[in-house]
Design a protein around this motif. Structure first.
Motif, PDB file in Angstrom:
ATOM      1  N   ALA A  73       5.115  -3.050   2.163  1.00  0.00           N
ATOM      2  CA  ALA A  73       5.159  -1.728   1.505  1.00  0.00           C
ATOM      3  C   ALA A  73       3.888  -1.492   0.683  1.00  0.00           C
ATOM      4  CB  ALA A  73       6.400  -1.610   0.636  1.00  0.00           C
ATOM      5  N   ALA A  74       3.448  -2.538  -0.030  1.00  0.00           N
ATOM      6  CA  ALA A  74       2.222  -2.420  -0.826  1.00  0.00           C
ATOM      7  C   ALA A  74       0.998  -2.185   0.076  1.00  0.00           C
ATOM      8  CB  ALA A  74       2.030  -3.664  -1.681  1.00  0.00           C
ATOM      9  N   LEU A  75       0.948  -2.911   1.181  1.00  0.00           N
ATOM     10  CA  LEU A  75      -0.158  -2.731   2.122  1.00  0.00           C
ATOM     11  C   LEU A  75      -0.139  -1.334   2.731  1.00  0.00           C
ATOM     12  CD1 LEU A  75      -0.134  -6.201   3.901  1.00  0.00           C
ATOM     13  CD2 LEU A  75      -2.032  -5.233   2.589  1.00  0.00           C
ATOM     14  N   ALA A 103      -1.310   1.237   0.323  1.00  0.00           N
ATOM     15  CA  ALA A 103      -2.758   1.155   0.135  1.00  0.00           C
ATOM     16  C   ALA A 103      -3.520   1.571   1.389  1.00  0.00           C
ATOM     17  CB  ALA A 103      -3.143  -0.270  -0.269  1.00  0.00           C
ATOM     18  N   GLY A 104      -2.798   1.950   2.449  1.00  0.00           N
ATOM     19  CA  GLY A 104      -3.425   2.412   3.679  1.00  0.00           C
ATOM     20  C   GLY A 104      -3.944   1.312   4.581  1.00  0.00           C
ATOM     21  N   HIS A 105      -3.400   0.100   4.429  1.00  0.00           N
ATOM     22  CA  HIS A 105      -3.857  -1.022   5.259  1.00  0.00           C
ATOM     23  C   HIS A 105      -3.092  -1.134   6.579  1.00  0.00           C
ATOM     24  CE1 HIS A 105      -6.252  -1.867   1.892  1.00  0.00           C
ATOM     25  NE2 HIS A 105      -6.217  -3.175   1.903  1.00  0.00           N
ATOM     26  N   TYR A 106      -2.046  -0.346   6.749  1.00  0.00           N
ATOM     27  CA  TYR A 106      -1.285  -0.385   8.010  1.00  0.00           C
ATOM     28  C   TYR A 106      -1.447   0.929   8.711  1.00  0.00           C
ATOM     29  CZ  TYR A 106       1.276  -4.719   7.023  1.00  0.00           C
ATOM     30  OH  TYR A 106       1.630  -6.032   6.788  1.00  0.00           O
TER      31      TYR A 106
END
Length: 160
Positions: free
Chosen positions: A152-154, A157-160
């Motif tokens: 969820a944090a990733l 942050a737009g990492h997925y």
């Protein structure tokens, strides 16, 4: 509670279940066991993702017997010194966490949080499922909760 000593490490079952000795620390043995996982994860990452999945699955499956047998021999279900489950849980969580020490620390923190806090259904599984399966299952569910939080944090942050 059954007292444990370094002499138990001569028995291969206890050697593994007690996390190569990490479970013998007098304070926070689960945290010490998780630190073993922190040290193993970078080595496993050298093998590639697919092989890591197979190895972590094998560690978890073997842990059902290892933890159950160690607990039986000690006469205590999920003795605090049994930390193979923490090692397996941390390594399972790290399958979905990027490489690098900041992520290793984040994985460590969220795994310990959920393993200690034991939100639903972890606490229920810990009490309801007997033997080695119960010992392993609560840590694997803690790993799943930790993986969801980091994912969820990733994603945020737009990492997925």
């Amino acid at each position: 509670m059954t007292r444990v000593s370094a002499g138990l490490l001569r028995d291969p079952v206890h050697f593994l279940a007690l996390g190569f000795g990490a479970g013998l620390v007098p304070v926070a043995p689960g945290t010490a066991g998780t630190l073993v996982g922190v040290l193993l994860d970078p080595l496993l990452r050298l093998l590639g993702f697919e092989l890591r999945v197979v190895i972590v699955a094998a560690i978890a499956l073997a842990g059902v017997w290892i933890c159950g047998e160690s607990a039986r021999r000690l006469g205590v279900h999920d003795h605090p010194a049994i930390v193979w489950d923490e090692i397996a849980g941390y390594l399972a969580l790290m399958l979905v966490v990027p490489a690098g020490w900041p992520w290793a620390l984040a994985g460590f923190a969220v795994f310990r949080l959920f393993d200690i806090w034991k939100p639903w259904p972890i606490r229920q599984l810990d009490h309801a499922v007997p033997g080695g399966l119960g010992i392993m299952l609560d840590d694997l569910v803690a790993a799943a909760w930790g993986a969801l939080l980091i994912a969820a944090a990733l994603a945020a942050a737009g990492h997925y």
